[in-house]
Design an enzyme around this catalytic site. Structure first.
Site, PDB file in Angstrom:
ATOM      1  N   THR A   1       0.920  -1.307  -0.003  1.00 10.48           N
ATOM      2  CA  THR A   1       0.065  -0.063   0.092  1.00 10.48           C
ATOM      3  C   THR A   1       1.066   1.310   0.171  1.00 10.48           C
ATOM      4  O   THR A   1       1.818   1.139   0.601  1.00 10.48           O
ATOM      5  CB  THR A   1      -0.867   0.066   1.390  1.00 10.48           C
ATOM      6  OG1 THR A   1      -0.107  -0.154   2.510  1.00 10.48           O
ATOM      7  CG2 THR A   1      -1.964  -1.135   1.212  1.00 10.48           C
TER       8      THR A   1
ATOM      9  N   TYR B   1      -4.508   1.545  -5.006  1.00  4.72           N
ATOM     10  CA  TYR B   1      -4.790   0.185  -4.605  1.00  4.72           C
ATOM     11  C   TYR B   1      -5.963  -0.557  -4.814  1.00  4.72           C
ATOM     12  O   TYR B   1      -6.202  -1.579  -5.302  1.00  4.72           O
ATOM     13  CB  TYR B   1      -4.802   0.316  -2.828  1.00  4.72           C
ATOM     14  CG  TYR B   1      -4.587  -1.110  -2.302  1.00  4.72           C
ATOM     15  CD1 TYR B   1      -3.451  -2.111  -2.104  1.00  4.72           C
ATOM     16  CD2 TYR B   1      -5.824  -1.669  -1.675  1.00  4.72           C
ATOM     17  CE1 TYR B   1      -3.325  -3.167  -1.025  1.00  4.72           C
ATOM     18  CE2 TYR B   1      -5.798  -2.944  -1.032  1.00  4.72           C
ATOM     19  CZ  TYR B   1      -4.655  -3.806  -0.706  1.00  4.72           C
ATOM     20  OH  TYR B   1      -4.533  -4.598  -0.131  1.00  4.72           O
TER      21      TYR B   1
ATOM     22  N   PRO C   1      -9.739 -10.741   0.656  1.00  7.18           N
ATOM     23  CA  PRO C   1      -9.725 -10.492   2.246  1.00  7.18           C
ATOM     24  C   PRO C   1     -10.331  -9.161   2.568  1.00  7.18           C
ATOM     25  O   PRO C   1     -10.220  -8.035   1.795  1.00  7.18           O
ATOM     26  CB  PRO C   1      -8.417 -10.674   2.549  1.00  7.18           C
ATOM     27  CG  PRO C   1      -7.630 -11.133   1.404  1.00  7.18           C
ATOM     28  CD  PRO C   1      -8.333 -10.791   0.241  1.00  7.18           C
TER      29      PRO C   1
HETATM   30  N1  CAA Z   1     -13.569   9.155   4.823  1.00 12.45           N
HETATM   31  C1  CAA Z   1     -13.965  10.332   4.890  1.00 12.45           C
HETATM   32  N2  CAA Z   1     -12.707  11.329   5.108  1.00 12.45           N
HETATM   33  C2  CAA Z   1     -11.531  10.826   5.366  1.00 12.45           C
HETATM   34  C3  CAA Z   1     -11.353   9.495   5.553  1.00 12.45           C
HETATM   35  C4  CAA Z   1     -12.390   8.596   5.215  1.00 12.45           C
HETATM   36  N3  CAA Z   1     -12.462   7.342   5.314  1.00 12.45           N
HETATM   37  N4  CAA Z   1     -10.063   9.307   5.728  1.00 12.45           N
HETATM   38  C5  CAA Z   1      -9.486  10.558   6.015  1.00 12.45           C
HETATM   39  N5  CAA Z   1     -10.544  11.511   5.960  1.00 12.45           N
HETATM   40  C6  CAA Z   1     -10.412  12.928   5.618  1.00 12.45           C
HETATM   41  C7  CAA Z   1      -9.355  13.301   6.745  1.00 12.45           C
HETATM   42  O1  CAA Z   1      -9.855  13.514   8.167  1.00 12.45           O
HETATM   43  C8  CAA Z   1      -9.135  14.907   5.953  1.00 12.45           C
HETATM   44  O2  CAA Z   1     -10.097  15.666   6.523  1.00 12.45           O
HETATM   45  P1  CAA Z   1      -9.852  17.353   6.474  1.00 12.45           P
HETATM   46  O3  CAA Z   1      -9.011  17.678   4.953  1.00 12.45           O
HETATM   47  O4  CAA Z   1     -11.157  18.108   6.886  1.00 12.45           O
HETATM   48  O5  CAA Z   1      -8.646  17.432   7.543  1.00 12.45           O
HETATM   49  C9  CAA Z   1      -9.074  14.532   4.583  1.00 12.45           C
HETATM   50  O6  CAA Z   1      -9.860  13.420   4.424  1.00 12.45           O
HETATM   51  C10 CAA Z   1      -8.003  14.208   3.758  1.00 12.45           C
HETATM   52  O7  CAA Z   1      -6.837  13.924   4.641  1.00 12.45           O
HETATM   53  P2  CAA Z   1      -5.234  14.195   4.590  1.00 12.45           P
HETATM   54  O8  CAA Z   1      -4.799  15.263   4.063  1.00 12.45           O
HETATM   55  O9  CAA Z   1      -4.643  13.570   5.712  1.00 12.45           O
HETATM   56  O10 CAA Z   1      -5.122  13.288   3.351  1.00 12.45           O
HETATM   57  P3  CAA Z   1      -3.604  12.044   2.967  1.00 12.45           P
HETATM   58  O11 CAA Z   1      -3.929  12.483   1.414  1.00 12.45           O
HETATM   59  O12 CAA Z   1      -2.524  12.458   3.784  1.00 12.45           O
HETATM   60  O13 CAA Z   1      -4.411  10.728   3.164  1.00 12.45           O
HETATM   61  C11 CAA Z   1      -5.301   8.869   4.243  1.00 12.45           C
HETATM   62  C12 CAA Z   1      -4.558  10.242   4.437  1.00 12.45           C
HETATM   63  C13 CAA Z   1      -4.245   7.853   3.533  1.00 12.45           C
HETATM   64  C14 CAA Z   1      -6.580   8.797   3.646  1.00 12.45           C
HETATM   65  C15 CAA Z   1      -5.262   8.322   5.827  1.00 12.45           C
HETATM   66  O14 CAA Z   1      -6.231   9.022   6.325  1.00 12.45           O
HETATM   67  C16 CAA Z   1      -5.393   6.924   5.722  1.00 12.45           C
HETATM   68  O15 CAA Z   1      -4.329   6.200   5.967  1.00 12.45           O
HETATM   69  N6  CAA Z   1      -6.644   6.573   6.003  1.00 12.45           N
HETATM   70  C17 CAA Z   1      -6.926   4.870   5.759  1.00 12.45           C
HETATM   71  C18 CAA Z   1      -7.074   4.384   4.527  1.00 12.45           C
HETATM   72  C19 CAA Z   1      -7.109   2.754   4.705  1.00 12.45           C
HETATM   73  O16 CAA Z   1      -8.269   2.441   5.096  1.00 12.45           O
HETATM   74  N7  CAA Z   1      -6.331   1.893   4.115  1.00 12.45           N
HETATM   75  C20 CAA Z   1      -6.690   0.482   4.124  1.00 12.45           C
HETATM   76  C21 CAA Z   1      -5.225  -0.286   4.497  1.00 12.45           C
HETATM   77  S1  CAA Z   1      -5.592  -2.140   4.775  1.00 12.45           S
HETATM   78  C22 CAA Z   1      -5.468  -2.803   3.362  1.00 12.45           C
HETATM   79  O17 CAA Z   1      -5.154  -1.932   2.034  1.00 12.45           O
HETATM   80  C23 CAA Z   1      -5.565  -4.236   3.344  1.00 12.45           C
HETATM   81  C24 CAA Z   1      -6.908  -4.505   2.669  1.00 12.45           C
HETATM   82  O18 CAA Z   1      -6.727  -5.007   1.693  1.00 12.45           O
HETATM   83  C25 CAA Z   1      -8.161  -4.445   3.406  1.00 12.45           C
END
Ligand code: CAA
Length: 251
Positions: A97, A158, A188
């Site tokens: 990721t 991803y 998964p």
């Molecule tokens: N829904 C809505 N809003 C969200 C959000 C969501 N799920 N996640 C983050 N936001 C919001 C933040 O709060 C932020 O809001 P503000 O601008 O109002 O502050 C905005 O989106 C943007 O945030 P960032 O500037 O921090 O954005 P970024 O470009 O740095 O990205 C991110 C941050 C990557 C999205 C981080 O929040 C993150 O890692 N989220 C989780 C992603 C995720 O679920 N990945 C899955 C990994 S597991 C996997 O992949 C295995 C599998 O196969 C299941």
């Protein structure tokens, strides 16, 4: 009489030393396969440690470094694998990721995920298809993700790659259906691995609270699904996308 190493069937698991990969390797080993675990070349030291830890638990694995995003690296890996015998089972599990919103995503974050998670389907699988066709038998399982099925905020790269994985599965399943080779996807959900632990805590808690089965999945849940799909009796099951996600997403 217990099977000897030489009369066991051969399996290759890409990303075999990681969270899901380890459980899949262990399951295949315990089912009587000779298992080759692939690892990313830069991780050689930890792969060797993994190998010796496994040996302490009486599981003997071959390990092989290859970059699944690089075709030539996979050609070399296939040469090594062919010295061990005919490959019966291929588990395309390696994945990475590089999460960020699209607005913040750099070209190398896009490319690395597409090349590793989707490019690997071609780079690895194409090395072994002829051998499986010749043998008249084979099992290919491609590990996708719930996030390829429904999209995920912060994962355009991803989600696109993982959605592509199942397109690859369905096309190849059609090409190989008459040859005794099945091709399936496992998607998964949220599984107890480093990849999921890397999700920021607030989002992670939100995700966990939304799982109908009320627990995070374990790598063994995925290994169990692999065992089902690679079973000799699963020869009528091809082109599927098997959800293993605790009921979070159903299709
Ligand atoms: N829904 C809505 N809003 C969200 C959000 C969501 N799920 N996640 C983050 N936001 C919001 C933040 O709060 C932020 O809001 P503000 O601008 O109002 O502050 C905005 O989106 C943007 O945030 P960032 O500037 O921090 O954005 P970024 O470009 O740095 O990205 C991110 C941050 C990557 C999205 C981080 O929040 C993150 O890692 N989220 C989780 C992603 C995720 O679920 N990945 C899955 C990994 S597991 C996997 O992949 C295995 C599998 O196969 C299941």
């Amino acid at each position: 009489m217990p099977s000897t190493k030489s009369d066991r069937k051969l399996a290759l698991v890409t990303g075999g030393t990681g969270g899901l990969g380890t459980a899949i390797c262990e399951k295949l080993h315990d089912l009587g396969f000779n298992v080759i675990a692939n690892f990313y070349p830069a991780d050689e030291q930890s792969a060797k440690t993994w190998q010796s830890e496994q040996l302490k638990q009486n599981r003997q694995f071959e390990i092989i470094g290859a970059d699944v995003s690089d075709n030539e690296s996979c050609v070399q890996m296939a040469k090594h694998v062919s010295k061990q015998g005919q490959l019966t089972v291929l588990i395309n599990n390696a994945g990475i990721t590089r999460d960020s919103t699209l607005r913040n995503m750099k070209p190398h974050h896009w490319q690395a995920v597409i090349n590793t998670n989707l490019g690997s389907m071609y780079n690895v699988t194409s090395q072994f298809v002829d051998g499986m066709i010749e043998a008249g038998h084979g099992r290919i399982v491609n590990i996708s993700s719930i996030n390829g099925q429904r999209g995920q905020f912060g994962q355009t790269n991803y989600s696109a790659a993982k959605a592509g994985v199942h397109g690859f599965t369905m096309a190849l399943a059609q090409e190989l259906a008459s040859k005794g080779v099945t091709v399936n996807t496992i998607s998964p959900g949220f599984i107890n691995t480093d990849m999921v632990l890397a999700i920021p805590e607030a989002q992670r808690n939100q995700i966990i609270n939304s799982i109908p089965v009320a627990r995070v999945g374990e790598p063994a849940d995925i290994a169990h699904a692999v065992a089902f799909l690679i079973n000799d009796q699963s020869d009528y099951i091809t082109g599927n996308d098997l959800c293993v996600n605790g009921g979070v997403f159903m299709h």
